[in-house]
Write a protein that holds these residues in place. Sequence first.
Motif, PDB file in Angstrom:
ATOM      1  N   GLN A  83       4.146  16.439 -16.088  1.00  0.00           N
ATOM      2  CA  GLN A  83       5.516  16.942 -16.071  1.00  0.00           C
ATOM      3  C   GLN A  83       5.705  18.315 -16.712  1.00  0.00           C
ATOM      4  O   GLN A  83       6.415  19.167 -16.162  1.00  0.00           O
ATOM      5  N   PRO A  84       5.076  18.585 -17.861  1.00  0.00           N
ATOM      6  CA  PRO A  84       5.279  19.922 -18.439  1.00  0.00           C
ATOM      7  C   PRO A  84       4.886  21.053 -17.488  1.00  0.00           C
ATOM      8  O   PRO A  84       5.488  22.131 -17.518  1.00  0.00           O
ATOM      9  N   LEU A  85       3.892  20.793 -16.639  1.00  0.00           N
ATOM     10  CA  LEU A  85       3.469  21.801 -15.670  1.00  0.00           C
ATOM     11  C   LEU A  85       4.259  21.699 -14.373  1.00  0.00           C
ATOM     12  O   LEU A  85       4.647  22.708 -13.775  1.00  0.00           O
ATOM     13  N   LEU A  86       4.527  20.469 -13.918  1.00  0.00           N
ATOM     14  CA  LEU A  86       5.253  20.280 -12.663  1.00  0.00           C
ATOM     15  C   LEU A  86       6.668  20.843 -12.719  1.00  0.00           C
ATOM     16  O   LEU A  86       7.224  21.238 -11.698  1.00  0.00           O
ATOM     17  N   SER A  87       7.227  20.882 -13.906  1.00  0.00           N
ATOM     18  CA  SER A  87       8.613  21.328 -14.034  1.00  0.00           C
ATOM     19  C   SER A  87       8.772  22.845 -13.910  1.00  0.00           C
ATOM     20  O   SER A  87       9.893  23.336 -13.868  1.00  0.00           O
ATOM     21  N   GLN A  88       7.653  23.564 -13.835  1.00  0.00           N
ATOM     22  CA  GLN A  88       7.757  25.032 -13.768  1.00  0.00           C
ATOM     23  C   GLN A  88       6.653  25.646 -12.909  1.00  0.00           C
ATOM     24  O   GLN A  88       5.982  26.581 -13.317  1.00  0.00           O
ATOM     25  N   LEU A  89       6.492  25.090 -11.705  1.00  0.00           N
ATOM     26  CA  LEU A  89       5.476  25.613 -10.791  1.00  0.00           C
ATOM     27  C   LEU A  89       6.036  26.769  -9.961  1.00  0.00           C
ATOM     28  O   LEU A  89       5.902  26.804  -8.742  1.00  0.00           O
ATOM     29  N   ASP A  90       6.624  27.754 -10.627  1.00  0.00           N
ATOM     30  CA  ASP A  90       7.321  28.817  -9.918  1.00  0.00           C
ATOM     31  C   ASP A  90       6.614  30.161 -10.008  1.00  0.00           C
ATOM     32  O   ASP A  90       7.239  31.222  -9.914  1.00  0.00           O
ATOM     33  N   SER A  91       5.308  30.124 -10.190  1.00  0.00           N
ATOM     34  CA  SER A  91       4.517  31.352 -10.171  1.00  0.00           C
ATOM     35  C   SER A  91       3.086  30.986  -9.833  1.00  0.00           C
ATOM     36  O   SER A  91       2.673  29.822  -9.979  1.00  0.00           O
ATOM     37  N   LEU A  92       2.315  31.978  -9.399  1.00  0.00           N
ATOM     38  CA  LEU A  92       0.905  31.725  -9.107  1.00  0.00           C
ATOM     39  C   LEU A  92       0.154  31.307 -10.367  1.00  0.00           C
ATOM     40  O   LEU A  92      -0.711  30.431 -10.326  1.00  0.00           O
ATOM     41  N   ASP A  93       0.482  31.914 -11.490  1.00  0.00           N
ATOM     42  CA  ASP A  93      -0.171  31.543 -12.743  1.00  0.00           C
ATOM     43  C   ASP A  93       0.114  30.083 -13.090  1.00  0.00           C
ATOM     44  O   ASP A  93      -0.784  29.353 -13.532  1.00  0.00           O
ATOM     45  N   ALA A  94       1.353  29.660 -12.891  1.00  0.00           N
ATOM     46  CA  ALA A  94       1.713  28.270 -13.190  1.00  0.00           C
ATOM     47  C   ALA A  94       1.014  27.312 -12.238  1.00  0.00           C
ATOM     48  O   ALA A  94       0.540  26.241 -12.648  1.00  0.00           O
ATOM     49  N   LEU A  95       0.934  27.655 -10.970  1.00  0.00           N
ATOM     50  CA  LEU A  95       0.243  26.815  -9.994  1.00  0.00           C
ATOM     51  C   LEU A  95      -1.240  26.686 -10.335  1.00  0.00           C
ATOM     52  O   LEU A  95      -1.825  25.601 -10.243  1.00  0.00           O
ATOM     53  N   ARG A  96      -1.835  27.782 -10.765  1.00  0.00           N
ATOM     54  CA  ARG A  96      -3.264  27.743 -11.106  1.00  0.00           C
ATOM     55  C   ARG A  96      -3.500  26.973 -12.410  1.00  0.00           C
ATOM     56  O   ARG A  96      -4.515  26.281 -12.556  1.00  0.00           O
ATOM     57  N   ALA A  97      -2.560  27.060 -13.338  1.00  0.00           N
ATOM     58  CA  ALA A  97      -2.679  26.270 -14.570  1.00  0.00           C
ATOM     59  C   ALA A  97      -2.585  24.783 -14.252  1.00  0.00           C
ATOM     60  O   ALA A  97      -3.319  23.968 -14.832  1.00  0.00           O
ATOM     61  N   TRP A  98      -1.700  24.414 -13.349  1.00  0.00           N
ATOM     62  CA  TRP A  98      -1.584  23.017 -12.908  1.00  0.00           C
ATOM     63  C   TRP A  98      -2.861  22.579 -12.216  1.00  0.00           C
ATOM     64  O   TRP A  98      -3.361  21.487 -12.465  1.00  0.00           O
ATOM     65  N   ARG A  99      -3.416  23.432 -11.377  1.00  0.00           N
ATOM     66  CA  ARG A  99      -4.696  23.126 -10.707  1.00  0.00           C
ATOM     67  C   ARG A  99      -5.783  22.866 -11.733  1.00  0.00           C
ATOM     68  O   ARG A  99      -6.518  21.876 -11.641  1.00  0.00           O
ATOM     69  N   ASP A 100      -5.888  23.716 -12.744  1.00  0.00           N
ATOM     70  CA  ASP A 100      -6.914  23.548 -13.769  1.00  0.00           C
ATOM     71  C   ASP A 100      -6.716  22.244 -14.537  1.00  0.00           C
ATOM     72  O   ASP A 100      -7.688  21.559 -14.877  1.00  0.00           O
ATOM     73  N   PHE A 101      -5.470  21.903 -14.810  1.00  0.00           N
ATOM     74  CA  PHE A 101      -5.166  20.667 -15.535  1.00  0.00           C
ATOM     75  C   PHE A 101      -5.625  19.445 -14.741  1.00  0.00           C
ATOM     76  O   PHE A 101      -6.245  18.535 -15.290  1.00  0.00           O
ATOM     77  N   VAL A 102      -5.306  19.423 -13.456  1.00  0.00           N
ATOM     78  CA  VAL A 102      -5.671  18.281 -12.613  1.00  0.00           C
ATOM     79  C   VAL A 102      -7.193  18.140 -12.532  1.00  0.00           C
ATOM     80  O   VAL A 102      -7.741  17.038 -12.635  1.00  0.00           O
ATOM     81  N   VAL A 103      -7.879  19.242 -12.339  1.00  0.00           N
ATOM     82  CA  VAL A 103      -9.347  19.206 -12.247  1.00  0.00           C
ATOM     83  C   VAL A 103      -9.950  18.710 -13.558  1.00  0.00           C
ATOM     84  O   VAL A 103     -10.840  17.846 -13.568  1.00  0.00           O
ATOM     85  N   GLU A 104      -9.477  19.230 -14.679  1.00  0.00           N
ATOM     86  CA  GLU A 104     -10.009  18.812 -15.979  1.00  0.00           C
ATOM     87  C   GLU A 104      -9.717  17.343 -16.245  1.00  0.00           C
ATOM     88  O   GLU A 104     -10.543  16.634 -16.840  1.00  0.00           O
ATOM     89  N   LEU A 105      -8.575  16.871 -15.805  1.00  0.00           N
ATOM     90  CA  LEU A 105      -8.230  15.458 -15.990  1.00  0.00           C
ATOM     91  C   LEU A 105      -9.231  14.565 -15.281  1.00  0.00           C
ATOM     92  O   LEU A 105      -9.657  13.534 -15.832  1.00  0.00           O
ATOM     93  N   LYS A 106      -9.629  14.922 -14.072  1.00  0.00           N
ATOM     94  CA  LYS A 106     -10.616  14.111 -13.346  1.00  0.00           C
ATOM     95  C   LYS A 106     -11.980  14.182 -14.022  1.00  0.00           C
ATOM     96  O   LYS A 106     -12.713  13.188 -14.027  1.00  0.00           O
ATOM     97  N   ARG A 107     -12.315  15.311 -14.594  1.00  0.00           N
ATOM     98  CA  ARG A 107     -13.582  15.397 -15.323  1.00  0.00           C
ATOM     99  C   ARG A 107     -13.561  14.481 -16.542  1.00  0.00           C
ATOM    100  O   ARG A 107     -14.534  13.786 -16.831  1.00  0.00           O
ATOM    101  N   GLN A 108     -12.428  14.460 -17.252  1.00  0.00           N
ATOM    102  CA  GLN A 108     -12.315  13.599 -18.423  1.00  0.00           C
ATOM    103  C   GLN A 108     -12.432  12.128 -18.051  1.00  0.00           C
ATOM    104  O   GLN A 108     -12.941  11.321 -18.834  1.00  0.00           O
ATOM    105  N   HIS A 109     -11.955  11.767 -16.854  1.00  0.00           N
ATOM    106  CA  HIS A 109     -12.050  10.389 -16.386  1.00  0.00           C
ATOM    107  C   HIS A 109     -13.362  10.113 -15.648  1.00  0.00           C
ATOM    108  O   HIS A 109     -13.505   9.073 -14.998  1.00  0.00           O
TER     109      HIS A 109
END
Length: 208
Positions: A83-109
Amino acid sequence: MPSGELVDSAPRLTRKGQATRERILAAAARLMFEHGVAGTSTEDVQAAAGVSTSQIYHYFGDKRMLVRAVIAYQTEAVLGVQQPLLSQLDSLDALRAWRDFVVELKRQHRYAGGCPIGSLGSELAESDPEARAEVAAGFARWEQAIRDGLRAMHSRGELRPEVDPDVLALATLAALQGGLLLTQIRRDTRALEAALDTVLDHIASLTR
């Protein structure tokens, strides 16, 4: 009560009752994520949650309604952690930060499990229309968060006028889900990274 309607007596529960209900729900969600809905019996949930069978039926009515509660639980869990990232996906930087978060989450799992919402949908879509609708609603919330950000970019003139942010949002969610499935099967994040990077690079090419 109409058939299939989810029992939600939480507002009328005591604090102890609410804790018991949450314990059952958390146990059911974990078991269904690990073993599937068909591979999880009420007896399995009973043992994992440390409750009686009568308590499960008291709080959820039957397994079908427990499954619907699990869909809601997993939807909140998946979207809540982002949610902290989904609530502000209004820039390329924000979209890429969300992408990095999702990828890292799968690595952690350790790449296991795929998407908790998608896994439920894959198993239930053809056998339980009400559950399919609940999963679709969860995906719609996810898509809406992405769409809101892209629409904001479009409104500010950062995306070209001819761009349809709704189509881009749907494509992004589809890429994410396909990438998560392949991550689960291949046990690495390369497909997830490739899918999201391709979509985000396409969005970048549409900026002004």
